[in-house]
Structure formats: C-alpha cells, structure tokens
Design a protein around this motif. Structure first.
Motif, mmCIF file in Angstrom:
data_model
loop_
_atom_site.group_PDB
_atom_site.id
_atom_site.type_symbol
_atom_site.label_atom_id
_atom_site.label_comp_id
_atom_site.label_asym_id
_atom_site.label_seq_id
_atom_site.Cartn_x
_atom_site.Cartn_y
_atom_site.Cartn_z
ATOM 1 N N ARG A 1 0.844 -1.202 0.000
ATOM 2 C CA ARG A 1 0.000 0.000 0.000
ATOM 3 C C ARG A 1 0.877 1.250 0.000
ATOM 4 O O ARG A 1 1.926 1.287 0.652
ATOM 5 C CB ARG A 1 -0.887 -0.003 1.245
ATOM 6 N N LEU B 1 0.736 4.895 1.358
ATOM 7 C CA LEU B 1 -0.065 5.579 2.365
ATOM 8 C C LEU B 1 0.505 6.956 2.672
ATOM 9 O O LEU B 1 1.631 7.073 3.153
ATOM 10 C CB LEU B 1 -0.113 4.743 3.648
ATOM 11 N N ASP C 1 2.671 -2.211 4.771
ATOM 12 C CA ASP C 1 1.620 -3.203 4.976
ATOM 13 C C ASP C 1 1.088 -3.029 6.392
ATOM 14 O O ASP C 1 1.695 -2.339 7.224
ATOM 15 C CB ASP C 1 2.169 -4.630 4.821
ATOM 16 N N LEU D 1 -4.330 -1.365 9.209
ATOM 17 C CA LEU D 1 -5.112 -1.081 8.008
ATOM 18 C C LEU D 1 -6.498 -1.694 8.075
ATOM 19 O O LEU D 1 -7.331 -1.451 7.220
ATOM 20 C CB LEU D 1 -4.394 -1.619 6.762
#
Length: 448
Positions: free
Chosen positions: A335, A337, A410, A439
């Motif tokens: 991801r 972010l 992650d 998450l």
C-alpha cells in the motif's frame, strides 16, 4: 526419492524448531532475572568462571549461601546495587533440541520502553506473576498488577506468537494449587479482554527450579510440560516466507561507474516472500517495472532467495532507484499511504506535541511526519479508551499521522517489518515512539 523426502522433512523441521527468541516480562520482583539464571544454570549454560564471579560479588541478594542467579543478567552497576533490572539483557543458551536467545526486560513502568525494544523481535513471551503477591479482592477474585497487564497488552500489540504465564514463587505459597488456579482464572479473563489467545500457564519456582527444567515432586497436581519443554516445542516458522515479495532497498552499489557497462546492484534484506532470476518486479513508489537479472550473496550467484536473506539484486533495466524504494511482487504490491492509522507506544519523557514534525523511520525510508489525531488512549487496567490531547511516557494510543510523502507499507498483522516504524525527534535525534500500522481497524481502537 526417500532421501529427497528426508531432506524436505529436515528443512521443514529446521524452520519449525530453529532458533527461538523469547523475553521475560512482568512486574517488579516477579523473578524474571532469577528465572533466566535458573534456565542457564540448569541447562549447563554457565561457565565456571561466571559462577565464581557471582559467588564473590558484593551485590548478592540471596539470603543464604545459594547462588544469586539474577546476577547473570543484571550486569549494570545500578542494577546490582538496587536489585532491579533497568536495561534489556540478552543471553544465549542451547539444549540438545534447539538454540535460544533470551531478552531479560525490566519490570518497572519507567522502563516499559525497554520492554518494547526487547519484545519487538521476540517469538515468545514469558509473563511472570509472583504467586506470593496475589491478593483477593472483596469478591474473592485475584487482582492482577498493572505492569502484568501493561506487558500483556504490549505482547498483544506486537503480536508475539506464543505466550506463557509463569506463576512464579510457588514455594512461598506452599505449592498451593488453589492459589495457582485463582491466578490462572484471573489472567485468562484479562487475556480474553485484550485479545490474547492460546495462553499456556505453568506453576514454577525459579529459585528452587521446580518446573523450570525439571518437574520435581512438589506439584504432583500439575501434569503439563516444564518451562523448557514448552519452549523447546514451539514453532518459529514465519509465514512471511509465504507472502508477496517485500524488498526495501538499503543501498545502491556501484562499481566501475564511469564505464558503459558499470555494475549497479540494489542491496537489502528480503522482508517477505522470495525472488528468483527472471522475476518481474514492481518498484514502489515510482511504479516502474523491473526484471531480475541476477541475485548475489557475497561472492556467489543465487537462483533464488527468500525472506530473511540479505542479497544484492541486479536488474535487466536501467532505472532510477534509490534507498527507501521497495521492490514488491508485481501482482501483489504494498500500500502507498500518505495518511496512516497506527498504535503507538510513547517512549520519550518529553510529551507528544501535535504541532511538531517528527522523522518517521520505516524500513529503509525516512520521511517527515506529524501526528494529526490522537484517537484514544488505552487504559491498560480497564481496557477502556479515553480521549487525550497529548501522550506521556509509556502511554499506548491509537493515532493518525500524515507524511510528507507516501509510505510503502503493509498492516503490522501482515508483516511485522513493513508494518512497523519509529518516530524520531528531529532536534535531539532521540527515538520518541514505536508504532504498528493498522489497516483493518485492529489494535487499540477495537480493544475493549
């Protein structure tokens, strides 16, 4: 064929029962250092000169001529003088079945940050409870000490795989099974509130050695394993081997850079998954595609490499890649972010200032960040959440951070390496917090 199967079985066994890292945790004077000393002593992990030095020190805290086993790990002058553990002490020992690295962590709330440091790489935790300190409340139930709860919460947040509750100093309560049962019941109720699962309870006496390495005959009512038997049986297989590739670039190595065909390699440690020659990779955050030309370890070439190995990757393409970038599986990228929700443990004596910027260190990347929201402070005693405007030393809370540029990350429950970070004071360069990225909403926010 049978030889090949045997090798596979041995490799699987090595993954399962390899080196085990574990820590001791609990409140002050629960006997953590003495327990480690007993493990080392009874497993023949102490040299004769160490025993001689222990017998002659002026800081012995034993009441008779018995060896003060706590001195094996309490090595600082202040620790021996005060009879407490301050810093994290690491010790190595082995039995015929496996090898161990122990981290003896402090019990004082003041040094919770040191406990977090020791727990961050642990496969298992031993939560010690002093049976002689147990008091029944008005309802006839056991009240656990605050540090026992705090360290259990930290173990949950750091997702340590194996937890054993060692009910210590059973010799001081005449090996009473009722006392043991009351403590185990109280801890199981608390563990259920926190979210800890698969708790193993063992009654023992670190001072006398009962149920540490040998079972003895003082507690015939307990039919379970000794502490060392439990430690020897634990699996240490890390499922990060089965997850998509995560390879943070630590260093770009150049040789003969002035030549047309100069060497360019990307060095780092594989944090998850595996990589092989010819694999198609994704470079994040740029989104560039890359093909693995070669994998080098020291002076040899590998066909493939897996999580835990430090290697150098050579690519077919000439790409702009630098420290802090990450190679990931093309079909399972990490991801990106710009905003992160995380559980943090505040480690600094200076409180959090939401107006300030901090350096966020994540894998090999460092980026400026600011804590924009403190969602909830966790009360380790009640497991309730409270609104606050700042964080003090040893506080555990859920927060939101904004970064100057995106992190390639992650969730912590997916990968402990790519899901964790530290915050650094940009002026003093001191580490002020340790964080776990969430998450999926797990962690402090749903602890109840």
């Amino acid at each position: 064929m049978s030889a090949m199967i045997s090798r596979q079985v041995l490799q699987a066994s090595a993954k399962r029962y390899g080196l085990l890292r574990f820590i001791t945790a609990g409140s002050v004077d629960d006997g953590k250092s003495t327990l480690i000393g007993r493990l080392l002593f009874d497993s023949k992990g102490i040299f004769s000169d160490q025993l001689e030095a222990m017998s002659q020190t002026r800081y012995r805290h034993s009441m008779d001529d018995a060896i003060d086993l706590s001195l094996l790990t309490d090595g600082l002058e202040a620790e021996r003088e005060q009879g407490i553990t301050i810093d994290v002490a690491y010790r190595y020992f082995a039995t015929p079945k496996r090898k161990f690295i122990i981290a003896d962590t402090p019990g004082h709330e003041q040094y919770t940050r040191n406990m977090v440091t020791g727990a961050s790489t642990a496969d298992a935790v031993i939560i010690l409870i002093d049976a002689s300190k147990v008091k029944l409340n008005d309802n006839g139930r056991v009240t656990l000490l605050e540090q026992t709860k705090r360290h259990s919460v930290v173990a949950y947040l750091l997702q340590i795989a194996h937890v054993v509750v060692a009910i210590n100093k059973m010799d001081l309560v005449n090996y009473d099974q009722t006392v043991y049962t009351h403590i185990v019941q109280a801890y199981q109720e608390f563990a259920q509130q926190v979210g800890l699962e698969n708790i193993r309870a063992i009654p023992l006496s670190a001072l006398t050695g009962d149920n540490v390495v040998a079972s003895g005959d003082k507690m015939p009512w307990y039919q379970g394993p000794t502490l060392i038997e439990w430690l020897e049986s634990l699996s240490v297989y890390d499922d990060c081997h089965d997850k998509p590739l995560r390879f943070p670039v630590q260093l770009v190595a150049r040789h003969h850079g002035h030549e047309a065909h100069g060497f360019r390699g990307y060095m780092g440690r594989i944090e998850a998954g595996k990589v092989s020659k010819g694999d198609k990779l994704l470079v994040q955050p740029s989104g560039l595609n890359a093909t693995v030309k070669d994998i080098l370890m020291l002076d040899r070439s590998l066909e493939s490499a897996a999580a835990g190995q430090s290697v150098t990757l050579l690519l077919e393409e000439h790409l702009d890649i630098s420290r802090g970038d990450m190679f990931t599986a093309a079909d399972h990228p990490a991801r990106q972010l710009k905003t992160v929700t995380a559980d943090v443990c505040w480690l600094s004596e200076e409180p959090l200032d939401p107006r300030r910027k901090y350096w966020l260190k994540h894998t090999t990347n460092q980026v400026a960040a600011r804590v924009t929201t403190i969602h909830a402070l966790l009360d380790v005693n009640t497991q309730q959440k409270h609104p606050v405007n700042t964080l003090q030393l040893n506080d555990i809370a859920s927060v939101t951070l904004n970064m100057q540029r995106p992190l390639i990350a992650d969730a912590y429950n997916m990968n402990r390496s790519t899901g964790s970070f530290i915050l650094i004071d940009e002026i003093t360069h001191q580490t002020v917090a340790a964080g776990m990225i969430r998450l999926n909403g797990s962690g402090v926010e749903n602890a109840s």
